[in-house]
Write an enzyme that holds these catalytic residues in place. Structure first.
Site, short mmCIF file in Angstrom:
data_model
loop_
_atom_site.label_atom_id
_atom_site.label_comp_id
_atom_site.label_asym_id
_atom_site.label_seq_id
_atom_site.Cartn_x
_atom_site.Cartn_y
_atom_site.Cartn_z
N ASP A 90 24.94 20.24 8.83
CA ASP A 90 24.42 18.90 9.17
C ASP A 90 25.49 18.09 9.91
O ASP A 90 25.23 17.49 10.96
CB ASP A 90 24.03 18.12 7.91
CG ASP A 90 22.94 18.80 7.08
OD1 ASP A 90 21.88 18.22 6.89
OD2 ASP A 90 23.17 19.94 6.60
N GLU A 113 21.38 10.55 10.82
CA GLU A 113 21.27 10.58 9.35
C GLU A 113 22.63 10.58 8.64
O GLU A 113 22.80 9.88 7.64
CB GLU A 113 20.48 11.84 8.91
CG GLU A 113 20.35 11.89 7.39
CD GLU A 113 19.60 13.11 6.87
OE1 GLU A 113 19.17 13.95 7.68
OE2 GLU A 113 19.46 13.20 5.64
N ASP A 178 18.22 13.75 13.58
CA ASP A 178 18.31 14.43 12.29
C ASP A 178 18.93 15.79 12.57
O ASP A 178 18.27 16.69 13.10
CB ASP A 178 16.92 14.58 11.65
CG ASP A 178 17.01 14.97 10.18
OD1 ASP A 178 18.06 15.51 9.78
OD2 ASP A 178 16.03 14.73 9.45
N ILE A 180 19.98 18.32 10.76
CA ILE A 180 19.17 19.36 10.10
C ILE A 180 18.12 18.63 9.28
O ILE A 180 18.44 17.93 8.32
CB ILE A 180 20.01 20.26 9.16
CG1 ILE A 180 21.03 21.08 9.96
CG2 ILE A 180 19.08 21.21 8.39
CD1 ILE A 180 21.83 22.09 9.13
N ASP A 181 16.88 18.76 9.69
CA ASP A 181 15.79 18.21 8.90
C ASP A 181 15.26 19.35 8.04
O ASP A 181 15.04 20.45 8.54
CB ASP A 181 14.69 17.67 9.83
CG ASP A 181 13.54 17.06 9.05
OD1 ASP A 181 13.81 16.40 8.02
OD2 ASP A 181 12.38 17.26 9.46
N THR A 183 16.97 20.13 5.02
CA THR A 183 18.22 20.80 4.60
C THR A 183 17.95 21.78 3.45
O THR A 183 18.54 22.85 3.39
CB THR A 183 19.27 19.74 4.17
OG1 THR A 183 19.40 18.82 5.25
CG2 THR A 183 20.63 20.37 3.90
N HIS A 287 8.67 14.94 -2.18
CA HIS A 287 8.63 14.31 -0.86
C HIS A 287 7.23 13.92 -0.43
O HIS A 287 7.05 13.07 0.44
CB HIS A 287 9.24 15.24 0.20
CG HIS A 287 10.71 15.44 0.03
ND1 HIS A 287 11.45 16.21 0.88
CD2 HIS A 287 11.58 14.95 -0.89
CE1 HIS A 287 12.72 16.20 0.50
NE2 HIS A 287 12.83 15.45 -0.58
N SER A 311 10.44 20.36 6.71
CA SER A 311 10.90 19.76 7.96
C SER A 311 9.83 19.42 8.98
O SER A 311 8.64 19.66 8.78
CB SER A 311 11.95 20.67 8.64
OG SER A 311 11.31 21.67 9.42
N LYS A 314 6.59 21.21 10.74
CA LYS A 314 5.16 20.96 10.50
C LYS A 314 4.53 20.28 11.72
O LYS A 314 3.44 20.63 12.14
CB LYS A 314 4.97 20.08 9.25
CG LYS A 314 5.38 20.75 7.95
CD LYS A 314 5.03 19.91 6.73
CE LYS A 314 6.01 18.82 6.39
NZ LYS A 314 7.36 19.29 6.00
N ARG A 328 1.34 13.70 4.51
CA ARG A 328 2.57 13.35 3.79
C ARG A 328 2.29 12.05 3.03
O ARG A 328 2.59 10.95 3.49
CB ARG A 328 3.70 13.15 4.81
CG ARG A 328 5.09 12.99 4.19
CD ARG A 328 6.13 12.77 5.28
NE ARG A 328 7.47 12.74 4.76
CZ ARG A 328 8.25 13.81 4.56
NH1 ARG A 328 7.80 15.01 4.89
NH2 ARG A 328 9.46 13.68 4.09
N ASP A 341 13.27 11.38 10.64
CA ASP A 341 12.39 12.43 10.09
C ASP A 341 11.06 12.53 10.84
O ASP A 341 10.25 13.41 10.53
CB ASP A 341 12.10 12.16 8.60
CG ASP A 341 13.25 12.59 7.69
OD1 ASP A 341 13.99 13.51 8.07
OD2 ASP A 341 13.40 11.99 6.61
#
Ligand SMILES: Nc1ncnc2c1ncn2[C@@H]1O[C@H](COP(=O)(O)OS(=O)(=O)O)[C@@H](OP(=O)(O)O)[C@H]1O
Ligand SMILES: [Mg+2]
Ligand SMILES: [Mg+2]
Ligand SMILES: [Mg+2]
Length: 401
Positions: A90, A113, A178, A180-181, A183, A287, A311, A314, A328, A341
């Site tokens: 990251d 982030e 981001d 690494i979305d 993680t 989440h 992540s 999607k 979500r 995100d």
């Protein structure tokens, strides 16, 4: 007119007309740093072409770093204040992306982030990341040069990471990163994404997502991908891109920058036949509300089980028609979604023919700071069936009150 004079005039005309006759690309390609110059000159016709070009290269380079971390290194996982994980991947990916943006767009603000505070007190961690960052380059020297080349030293790397501390807002040009979305997905060998979006006056204009573990093939069936993959083989690694008003594309993450992307679009499913739809949701039950999402799917007559993946992969997956709906729903009323995100994915889905709103039907508002404080949850679906999906979301949520 003497012979010499006529000869000189013909020679001058030939030099002047050469580029017209044989095309500017051929002419420019004979100059030093040719690929950089041709790319900048030839693609300048459409809006945000330079931003798109740099964003794609920056995401490609950062993805090389994340893949190296997965395959070569202990991940160096540390817990953040909120107990979510962050890895050396990251930090390293964020440093490389910000270096590319600072070189090309020095006046732009950046919301990213991660922050370097932990690295400033941990010499070992700092040096491990610096080792990775200084040795990660794009294969193509001209592309590497377009990103500004190497970062000077470890201290400059830390300062670059902290350049992502803008408070955001609806004025001017702001990049959202981001590095690494997903993680947790990255650590599991599942899906993750390197995400970069450009907002201008609060509106997302450019979005790029690098998804190293998704199939390159846009037609590949969507499978629940919750780990142990991380294969990184020939058939994996895709780069999704979109520019507002110009559509969305995908291309192999390993492709050269001159390779045109393929146009992608969402599946068009009539709103009265949603039973065939595939819906995606987070892997992490913390989440998004899996139970509510299952009730909504049932209300819509969806029979297939949900596809759980980490992540913004999607967003990319539904944008290319591999899935159809991304739900979500909030687990905690107090959680504010982060702009990094969603910025790139929101644009890619809308440019592929989708609609993205929150649970109240409002478009995501990227212009009020580092979070989507004006929104709750996310509902993404093909434009023609979004209203029907949203109605089901609201019925389920209202029934709970
Ligand atoms: N409570 C809560 N509610 C909603 N979202 C949260 C929450 N906590 C964290 N996050 C953010 O979720 C990001 C991971 O994305 P996903 O949820 O799509 O993937 S995952 O299945 O959960 O891994 C994840 O992004 P990364 O930290 O970049 O991985 C977080 O920003
Ligand atoms: Mg995180
Ligand atoms: Mg994230
Ligand atoms: Mg992240």
């Amino acid at each position: 007119m003497s012979h010499t004079c006529r000869y000189l005039i013909v020679l001058i005309l030939a030099i002047l007309l050469f580029p017209v006759a044989f095309g500017p690309r051929l002419f420019l390609s004979s100059l030093p740093f040719a690929s950089l110059i041709t790319r900048r000159t030839m693609s300048s016709s459409s809006a945000y072409s330079q931003e798109l070009y740099i964003a794609q290269l920056a995401v490609q380079r950062a993805s090389i770093l994340t893949k190296r971390v997965f395959h070569e290194k202990a991940k160096g996982t540390v817990d953040k204040n909120d107990k979510s994980p962050v890895t050396i991947g990251d930090f390293g990916a964020q440093a490389l992306i910000i270096a590319a943006l600072r070189h090309n767009f020095p006046d732009d603000a950046i919301v990213a982030e991660e922050e370097a505070a932990q690295l400033r007190t941990d010499e070992n961690l700092k040096n491990t990341i610096w080792d990775l960052v200084r040795s990660t380059k794009l294969d193509d020297a001209a592309s590497e040069q377009a990103l500004g080349g190497a970062i000077r030293d470890a201290d400059e790397m830390l300062d670059l990471i902290d350049r992502g501390n803008s408070t955001g807002g609806n004025k001017g040009r702001i990049w959202a990163i981001d590095p690494i979305d997903g993680t947790k997905g990255f650590l599991r060998g599942g899906q993750y994404a390197v995400c970069l979006g450009l907002m201008v006056d609060g509106d997302v204009k450019v979005g790029v997502l690098g998804c190293p573990n998704l199939p390159v093939d846009d037609k590949a069936p969507l499978t629940a991908d919750i780990g142990s993959n991380g294969t990184d083989d020939e058939g994996h690694g895709v780069l999704f891109s979109a520019v507002l008003g110009q559509g969305a594309t995908s291309r192999p993450l390993a492709a050269s920058s001159s390779e045109e992307g393929r146009a992608i679009s969402m599946r068009s499913i009539p709103s009265d036949s949603l039973a065939d739809a595939t819906f995606c949701e987070s892997v992490e039950a913390g989440h998004s509300a899996h139970g509510d999402q299952a009730s909504i799917a049932q209300k819509l007559g969806i029979t297939k089980p949900s596809v759980r993946m980490d992540s913004q992969a999607k967003y990319g997956s539904i944008a290319r028609g591999a899935g159809d709906i991304y739900l979500r729903l909030p687990v905690k009323a107090t959680y504010q979604e982060k702009i990094w995100d969603h910025a790139a994915g929101d644009l890619i889905v809308r440019e592929a023919g989708g609609q993205v709103t929150d649970i109240h039907g409002n478009r995501l508002d990227f212009g009020i700071g580092r979070t989507l404080a004006n929104n709750k949850g996310v509902v993404a679906a093909p434009a023609a069936s979004h209203a029907k999906v949203l109605a089901a979301v609201q019925e389920v949520l209202n029934a709970k009150q």
